[in-house]
Structure formats: C-alpha cells, structure tokens
Design a protein around this motif. Structure first.
Motif, PDB file in Angstrom:
ATOM      1  N   VAL A   1      -2.810  -0.804  -3.413  1.00 33.64           N
ATOM      2  CA  VAL A   1      -2.158   0.485  -4.084  1.00 33.64           C
ATOM      3  C   VAL A   1      -3.414   1.151  -5.010  1.00 33.64           C
ATOM      4  CG1 VAL A   1      -0.507   1.034  -5.877  1.00 33.64           C
ATOM      5  CG2 VAL A   1       0.087  -0.857  -4.508  1.00 33.64           C
TER       6      VAL A   1
ATOM      7  N   ASP B   1      -2.507   4.283  -6.603  1.00 41.62           N
ATOM      8  CA  ASP B   1      -2.002   5.153  -7.861  1.00 41.62           C
ATOM      9  C   ASP B   1      -0.704   4.212  -8.402  1.00 41.62           C
ATOM     10  OD1 ASP B   1      -0.349   7.034  -8.911  1.00 41.62           O
ATOM     11  OD2 ASP B   1      -0.937   8.543  -7.522  1.00 41.62           O
TER      12      ASP B   1
ATOM     13  N   ASP C   1       3.021   4.811  -7.905  1.00 36.00           N
ATOM     14  CA  ASP C   1       3.726   3.920  -6.674  1.00 36.00           C
ATOM     15  C   ASP C   1       4.551   2.906  -7.297  1.00 36.00           C
ATOM     16  OD1 ASP C   1       2.413   5.482  -4.831  1.00 36.00           O
ATOM     17  OD2 ASP C   1       0.926   4.164  -4.118  1.00 36.00           O
ATOM     18  N   TYR C   2       4.368   2.157  -8.293  1.00 36.69           N
ATOM     19  CA  TYR C   2       5.269   1.238  -8.839  1.00 36.69           C
ATOM     20  C   TYR C   2       6.395   1.857  -9.365  1.00 36.69           C
ATOM     21  CZ  TYR C   2       1.429  -2.297  -8.059  1.00 36.69           C
ATOM     22  OH  TYR C   2       0.588  -2.957  -7.322  1.00 36.69           O
TER      23      TYR C   2
ATOM     24  N   ALA D   1       7.761   4.305  -8.262  1.00 33.35           N
ATOM     25  CA  ALA D   1       8.556   4.841  -6.960  1.00 33.35           C
ATOM     26  C   ALA D   1       9.275   3.556  -6.403  1.00 33.35           C
ATOM     27  CB  ALA D   1       7.688   5.285  -5.897  1.00 33.35           C
TER      28      ALA D   1
END
Length: 378
Positions: free
Chosen positions: A42, A44, A47-48, A50
């Motif tokens: 990961v 970015d 992303d967590y 999302a």
C-alpha cells in the motif's frame, strides 16, 4: 462512610488500548498529512479509508475532531473519570524521514492532534512500536505538539532521562496519578529505538527479569507519596492470541508485589485479553485496539478485533486497591467506535469471562442490564 463519600475518596480512571490516529484516520480528519506511505503493498493511506468504506459504507469527510471518538465521547462525559490515559501509537508530525527498516509507518498531522483535546485526554503513553515511524524529527515534533496542547506524556524523550520521566497527573486533594510508560521488544519495538544518554527514543525494558523489576521499583519509590496511584503502562506481547506468557504475568505480579505499582495497563494486542486482580490490584494484560484503520482488512476474524472496550476503573488511593472495574463494549465501524449491540456485548463478555477464569478461577465478568461488563473477583 456514605456511598457518596466513598466515591469521592476513590480515583477514577479511563484506560484503553492502542489509539492509532495516523494513516487512514488522519486522512479523514480536517488536516490530513500527505497520504504517501512506504508499505510493501500500500502506497497511499487513503486506500485504508476506501477499505473501510467498502466494508461499512461511505464516510462523510472531514470527520470532526470529536466525532472520530464516536459514541465513546458521550460515554466519557457521562463517566467523568479523573484522568484519561491512552497508548498513543502514532507519530504527530510532518516529517518525511520515515524509518527505513519498518514496513508500516503511522503519522498524524499536528493540526489533527486536536482530536486528543476533543476527548480531553490527560496522558499519552508513548513507549510503543510506532512513535518513531517518522524518525527523530517526528519524535521531537510529537512531543512539542503534545506539550503545546497540555497533554502529559511518558515513555519517550529526547534522551533516556526524559524518556523515563513519569507523567504526574493531579486529581485534587493532594492526590496524583503517576504514569510510567515502558515497552518490551515482544511488541515489535526495534531495539535501536531505546533511548540513550544522548539519544532520543523510548523507555525500552531490557528484559522482564527481577533486576528490571527492582530498577522500576526504585524509580517508583523515588516519586511515590501517600495518596498516589501508580500505573505501569506497558506495550508488550504479540498482536493475536489470548495466552498471557508466563514471563509477562510474573513481571506484572512482581511490579505489584515488589515495585509499588497499583495498576498494570498492558497493550499491543489487537483484541482484548484477560483481566486479573492480583493482591487487590488491577492488571489489564492486553486492552486491544481502541482506534485504528484496520476495518476491511481480512484475517484473524475469530478474534473479533473490531470489538473493543473502554476500561473505567475506580482505585482507592489509600492502598492502591481496585474498588470497581466497568468495561464498556464498543464496535469499530466507519473508523470510529459505536456502542456494541447486545449480542456482541454478550460475545465479548463470554470471552473475557473465560479468560479471567483461566487467570484466576474466582474471577468473573458479568454483563449488566444497561450494557457494561462488570468485573467480579474474590
């Protein structure tokens, strides 16, 4: 003595496990740090966010500083504890000097640290495995930010002397809560993070030996005075599993029996572990995560790590003995705690009751009618 007089004589504490306001949580707060991170899969931090939205629906952003605490904020106001103590497991910084030998790096923008004052946090235990994720500049900015906000710290400093200084929290009538924060390598703290005479870092325990107990006992004896409640807040142990290693349990017992500690506040596990009362003093072997961005990440579902607890303890400062422990079950959803359902509270009660009995057969955890879990011991 009337019940009201008894209550006024006690010191009330709010304790919880890991508060990880970096990474995804930082991204939904009003002033996110740059989202770039340096993880193997990961890159970015958004992303967590999302993943959490995919699991439980859209999150309206920005999330307010108080709102990130969800239902816990109102519960804290109702309980009105004398002190509020968390394990803050993130760096508060704009530093870009990420620690190269670690796979995960947590940081929160300094302007988002207002979320800590929104919950009126009294003290942050800092001896853990994420506070130096963004290097020594991150450490310095973390400390300066918390000092600016008037939040006490323990367990981290610009040198060993500062890292070993406990937090001294006044609770009136000449009484204090004294918080020592220490870490153990079993939690993933790199040995190189240990503070030195001229090196910033955390108060890292050399081991869990009787010699270490004696050293901590001397530090306690040098400061403890009549009416003080002494807390050892320790980041130790693996992330998963209910078994408390014998060495950790023996160390916790020795801190109480020999070092003058009244409460052992253990954390690092991603889910709550067993609770024990040893010679009348409280031991929380592992408090679980309280705020994190793990929502939507698969694995270890049997532990129900989205279920967490607010630990509300009352301690008699005359002798350090536990008077009561109520635990409020919460569920992490949309990156904040919500009151757990009755069904989930019953599940958590069953687990904690089982684990408490394993530690001491006479101990029980019961679910009260209005939702909290109550510890009973004999």
């Amino acid at each position: 003595m009337t019940p009201d007089q008894q209550d006024k004589r006690l010191v009330s504490l709010f304790l919880c496990g890991d508060v990880m306001t970096g990474r995804g949580i930082d991204q939904v707060l009003p002033h996110p740090a740059p989202p770039g991170i340096h993880e193997p899969y990961v890159r970015d931090a958004r992303d967590y966010v999302a993943l959490a939205e995919e699991r439980n629906g859209p999150i309206r952003k920005p999330v307010g500083f108080g709102d990130i605490w969800g239902d816990a904020l109102a519960a804290l106001e109702q309980a009105a504890p004398d002190v509020r103590i968390i394990n803050l497991e993130t760096s508060i910084t704009t530093s870009e000097q990420w620690w190269p030998d670690k796979g995960i790096h947590y940081r929160m923008h300094p302007e988002n640290a207002a979320c800590l004052t929104a919950a009126r946090i009294s003290c942050c235990a800092m001896a853990n495995n994420h506070v130096l994720d963004w290097g020594y500049p991150g450490l310095s900015q973390t400390l300066s930010t918390l000092r600016r906000l008037g939040i006490a710290t323990s367990g981290m400093g610009e040198n060993l002397e500062e890292a070993q200084q406990p937090a001294l929290l006044s609770v009136g009538a000449g009484r204090r809560v004294v918080v020592f924060s220490c870490g153990d390598v079993s939690s993933g703290i790199p040995p190189s993070w240990a503070a030195g005479r001229d090196r910033p870092g955390v108060d890292l325990l050399p081991d869990l030996s009787p010699a270490t107990v004696r050293h901590l006992g001397k530090r306690v004896a040098d400061l403890k005075r009549e009416g003080d409640v002494v807390i050892a807040s320790i980041h130790w142990g693996e992330n998963w599993g209910y078994t408390v290693p014998r060495a950790q349990r023996d160390f916790a017992h020795a801190l109480i029996d020999e070092a003058g500690v009244d409460v052992v506040h253990g954390h690092s596990s991603h889910h709550p572990r067993g609770v024990e009362v040893h010679h009348g003093r409280l031991i929380l072997h592992g408090c679980g995560d309280f705020l994190n961005d793990y929502e939507g990440i698969l694995g270890h579902e049997d532990y129900r790590s989205e279920l967490t607890l607010m630990y509300l303890a009352s301690v008699d400062p005359a002798d350090g003995r536990l008077a009561s422990l109520r635990m409020l079950p919460m569920q992490l959803r949309q990156l904040r705690p919500h009151r757990a359902s009755r069904r989930d509270a019953e599940w958590l009660c069953g687990v904690l009751d089982r684990e408490a009995r394993r530690l001491a057969p006479q101990t029980r955890v019961e679910l009260e009618d209005d939702g909290p879990l109550l510890l009973q011991w004999g």
